[in-house]
Design a protein around this motif. Structure first.
Motif, mmCIF file in Angstrom:
data_model
loop_
_atom_site.group_PDB
_atom_site.id
_atom_site.type_symbol
_atom_site.label_atom_id
_atom_site.label_comp_id
_atom_site.label_asym_id
_atom_site.label_seq_id
_atom_site.Cartn_x
_atom_site.Cartn_y
_atom_site.Cartn_z
ATOM 1 N N PRO A 118 0.842 -1.201 0.000
ATOM 2 C CA PRO A 118 0.000 0.000 0.000
ATOM 3 C C PRO A 118 0.873 1.244 0.000
ATOM 4 O O PRO A 118 1.908 1.279 0.662
ATOM 5 C CB PRO A 118 -0.796 -0.128 1.304
ATOM 6 C CG PRO A 118 0.046 -0.993 2.183
ATOM 7 C CD PRO A 118 0.748 -1.956 1.264
ATOM 8 N N GLU A 119 0.471 2.247 -0.771
ATOM 9 C CA GLU A 119 1.157 3.534 -0.821
ATOM 10 C C GLU A 119 2.664 3.382 -1.031
ATOM 11 O O GLU A 119 3.487 3.793 -0.196
ATOM 12 C CB GLU A 119 0.871 4.330 0.460
ATOM 13 C CG GLU A 119 -0.623 4.569 0.678
ATOM 14 C CD GLU A 119 -0.918 5.342 1.949
ATOM 15 O OE1 GLU A 119 -1.630 6.365 1.852
ATOM 16 O OE2 GLU A 119 -0.433 4.938 3.018
ATOM 17 N N PRO A 120 3.058 2.798 -2.158
ATOM 18 C CA PRO A 120 4.492 2.550 -2.386
ATOM 19 C C PRO A 120 5.322 3.823 -2.426
ATOM 20 O O PRO A 120 6.516 3.787 -2.090
ATOM 21 C CB PRO A 120 4.513 1.835 -3.743
ATOM 22 C CG PRO A 120 3.230 2.219 -4.406
ATOM 23 C CD PRO A 120 2.234 2.349 -3.292
ATOM 24 N N ASP A 121 4.728 4.957 -2.803
ATOM 25 C CA ASP A 121 5.490 6.202 -2.820
ATOM 26 C C ASP A 121 5.936 6.592 -1.411
ATOM 27 O O ASP A 121 7.042 7.125 -1.207
ATOM 28 C CB ASP A 121 4.666 7.322 -3.454
ATOM 29 C CG ASP A 121 3.293 7.483 -2.821
ATOM 30 O OD1 ASP A 121 2.745 6.488 -2.309
ATOM 31 O OD2 ASP A 121 2.753 8.606 -2.841
ATOM 32 N N LYS A 122 5.096 6.312 -0.413
ATOM 33 C CA LYS A 122 5.466 6.626 0.964
ATOM 34 C C LYS A 122 6.551 5.671 1.479
ATOM 35 O O LYS A 122 7.436 6.076 2.243
ATOM 36 C CB LYS A 122 4.236 6.586 1.870
ATOM 37 C CG LYS A 122 3.238 7.691 1.559
ATOM 38 C CD LYS A 122 2.081 7.699 2.537
ATOM 39 C CE LYS A 122 1.114 8.850 2.228
ATOM 40 N NZ LYS A 122 -0.030 8.892 3.172
ATOM 41 N N ILE A 123 6.463 4.406 1.067
ATOM 42 C CA ILE A 123 7.516 3.448 1.430
ATOM 43 C C ILE A 123 8.834 3.897 0.814
ATOM 44 O O ILE A 123 9.890 3.883 1.470
ATOM 45 C CB ILE A 123 7.161 2.032 0.961
ATOM 46 C CG1 ILE A 123 5.837 1.551 1.577
ATOM 47 C CG2 ILE A 123 8.299 1.058 1.275
ATOM 48 C CD1 ILE A 123 5.888 1.308 3.053
ATOM 49 N N LEU A 124 8.783 4.316 -0.449
ATOM 50 C CA LEU A 124 10.006 4.778 -1.121
ATOM 51 C C LEU A 124 10.604 5.972 -0.380
ATOM 52 O O LEU A 124 11.832 6.053 -0.206
ATOM 53 C CB LEU A 124 9.708 5.132 -2.574
ATOM 54 C CG LEU A 124 10.910 5.446 -3.462
ATOM 55 C CD1 LEU A 124 10.669 4.990 -4.899
ATOM 56 C CD2 LEU A 124 11.241 6.940 -3.458
ATOM 57 N N ALA A 125 9.774 6.900 0.063
ATOM 58 C CA ALA A 125 10.273 8.064 0.798
ATOM 59 C C ALA A 125 10.968 7.634 2.087
ATOM 60 O O ALA A 125 11.992 8.216 2.483
ATOM 61 C CB ALA A 125 9.126 9.019 1.101
ATOM 62 N N ARG A 126 10.440 6.608 2.749
ATOM 63 C CA ARG A 126 11.084 6.093 3.960
ATOM 64 C C ARG A 126 12.448 5.488 3.636
ATOM 65 O O ARG A 126 13.404 5.622 4.421
ATOM 66 C CB ARG A 126 10.188 5.050 4.633
ATOM 67 C CG ARG A 126 8.934 5.629 5.283
ATOM 68 C CD ARG A 126 8.047 4.515 5.813
ATOM 69 N NE ARG A 126 8.784 3.618 6.699
ATOM 70 C CZ ARG A 126 8.485 2.337 6.877
ATOM 71 N NH1 ARG A 126 7.459 1.804 6.240
ATOM 72 N NH2 ARG A 126 9.205 1.598 7.697
ATOM 73 N N LEU A 127 12.551 4.829 2.491
ATOM 74 C CA LEU A 127 13.829 4.246 2.084
ATOM 75 C C LEU A 127 14.847 5.344 1.795
ATOM 76 O O LEU A 127 16.030 5.219 2.146
ATOM 77 C CB LEU A 127 13.640 3.361 0.852
ATOM 78 C CG LEU A 127 12.716 2.154 1.023
ATOM 79 C CD1 LEU A 127 12.630 1.355 -0.267
ATOM 80 C CD2 LEU A 127 13.184 1.266 2.169
ATOM 81 N N VAL A 128 14.396 6.407 1.174
ATOM 82 C CA VAL A 128 15.294 7.547 0.916
ATOM 83 C C VAL A 128 15.809 8.108 2.235
ATOM 84 O O VAL A 128 17.006 8.416 2.382
ATOM 85 C CB VAL A 128 14.571 8.631 0.092
ATOM 86 C CG1 VAL A 128 15.419 9.900 0.007
ATOM 87 C CG2 VAL A 128 14.259 8.117 -1.306
ATOM 88 N N ASP A 129 14.934 8.245 3.215
ATOM 89 C CA ASP A 129 15.335 8.765 4.523
ATOM 90 C C ASP A 129 16.381 7.860 5.188
ATOM 91 O O ASP A 129 17.197 8.333 5.991
ATOM 92 C CB ASP A 129 14.126 8.896 5.452
ATOM 93 C CG ASP A 129 13.206 10.045 5.058
ATOM 94 O OD1 ASP A 129 13.659 10.933 4.306
ATOM 95 O OD2 ASP A 129 12.042 10.038 5.494
ATOM 96 N N ALA A 130 16.335 6.559 4.852
ATOM 97 C CA ALA A 130 17.244 5.600 5.478
ATOM 98 C C ALA A 130 18.598 5.521 4.776
ATOM 99 O O ALA A 130 19.474 4.759 5.209
ATOM 100 C CB ALA A 130 16.604 4.211 5.507
ATOM 101 N N LEU A 131 18.786 6.283 3.711
ATOM 102 C CA LEU A 131 20.068 6.303 3.004
ATOM 103 C C LEU A 131 21.054 7.224 3.713
ATOM 104 O O LEU A 131 20.691 8.294 4.208
ATOM 105 C CB LEU A 131 19.888 6.797 1.574
ATOM 106 C CG LEU A 131 19.239 5.871 0.559
ATOM 107 C CD1 LEU A 131 19.018 6.617 -0.750
ATOM 108 C CD2 LEU A 131 20.074 4.613 0.326
ATOM 109 N N ALA A 132 22.314 6.820 3.706
ATOM 110 C CA ALA A 132 23.384 7.710 4.132
ATOM 111 C C ALA A 132 23.625 8.751 3.036
ATOM 112 O O ALA A 132 23.272 8.526 1.873
ATOM 113 C CB ALA A 132 24.664 6.911 4.379
ATOM 114 N N PRO A 133 24.209 9.902 3.357
ATOM 115 C CA PRO A 133 24.569 10.849 2.300
ATOM 116 C C PRO A 133 25.444 10.174 1.238
ATOM 117 O O PRO A 133 26.405 9.472 1.577
ATOM 118 C CB PRO A 133 25.356 11.925 3.067
ATOM 119 C CG PRO A 133 24.812 11.870 4.451
ATOM 120 C CD PRO A 133 24.525 10.413 4.710
ATOM 121 N N GLY A 134 25.060 10.350 -0.014
ATOM 122 C CA GLY A 134 25.755 9.677 -1.108
ATOM 123 C C GLY A 134 25.282 8.257 -1.356
ATOM 124 O O GLY A 134 25.767 7.588 -2.281
#
Length: 271
Positions: A118-134
């Protein structure tokens, strides 16, 4: 009426008796392409997160490349089929209901996961937040287009039969479970909107012949969703038996257009 997003669930159960064959077929059909998308990255000493690891060889490949100072965390709601490696840590985890474990990561990869959520765009945003810089995010999902899927078949009747079967799988297995067959083409713009840079999409458009791993995936739908496929009235038990023979026998002559796999990578700015 559309299914509420909160009721979405995975179309296939990894605890089903057919799961081992299904996951092995997915791995054989897709791993080489996925590894090709990641092979240019410098993974030495990196922290990687593999979401929905299944039985893919990708987590082990990553573990081989991060070296002794790196680590790959491979998550799934069922880690029974996850591979083993000294630099690979399997973790039972539900990306929908649980926080992303122990961020940040230098690479996050999710294949055939977000399209089912459900709401894959929101899941994707959470994954982006979990990335280190770079850090790099790689999301891969199928664009499922059942129309015109059959390229060749032994007869017109068998061509129509497999087309009807594929239509029913799309409607009564994937979409009934809440999967979004049109999510994949939106990944690129969703990544850009989430702030990633250098977003790049490659589309893997295979052709599957009878007996190939791609067509073996069809057997899972028949094994685990037979009653749903029969419920629509377009298919009979005899039809499903015929489909099983068509996809299994390398000499049957069935050739289909495989699902297009959209593979999109983007990088998180350093600051």
């Amino acid at each position: 009426m559309a299914r509420p997003a909160t009721e979405a669930r995975y179309a296939y159960d990894n605890s089903h008796p057919s799961a081992r064959r299904h996951l092995a077929s997915l791995s054989a059909a897709l791993d080489d392409f996925t590894i090709g998308r990641l092979t240019h990255l410098d993974l030495t000493g990196r922290r990687c997160l593999e979401i929905g690891a299944g039985r893919s060889h990708v987590p082990v490949w990553l573990a081989e490349h991060v070296g002794p100072t790196g680590l790959v965390t491979a998550t799934d709601i069922d880690t029974t089929h996850t591979g083993t490696h000294p630099h690979l840590a399997p973790l039972r985890h539900d990306i929908v209901t649980e926080p992303i474990p122990d961020p940040p990561y230098d690479l996050i990869h999710a294949r055939l996961v977000l399209m089912h959520l459900p709401e894959p765009d929101k899941i994707l945003a959470r994954l982006v937040d979990a990335l280190a810089p770079g850090g790099i995010l790689c999301v891969e999902d199928w664009h499922i287009q059942p129309a015109g899927v059959v390229l060749d078949a032994p007869s017109g009747q068998q061509r129509r039969l497999f087309a009807a079967y594929q239509h029913e799988v799309n409607q009564r297995v994937f979409q009934a479970a809440g999967s979004d067959p049109n999510w994949a083409p939106r990944i690129h713009t969703t990544m850009r909107a989430a702030g990633l840079r250098g977003v790049d999409t490659a589309i893997y458009a295979p052709v599957w012949h009878a007996g190939s791993p791609g067509l073996q995936i069809s057997l899972t739908a028949i094994a685990s969703h037979r009653e749903q496929l029969l419920r629509g009235g377009l298919l009979t038990d005899a039809d499903l038996h015929e489909v099983t023979k068509l996809v299994s026998d390398p000499d049957s002559g069935l050739v289909v257009r495989g699902h297009q796999l959209y593979s999109t990578l983007g990088g998180k700015p350093h600051h």
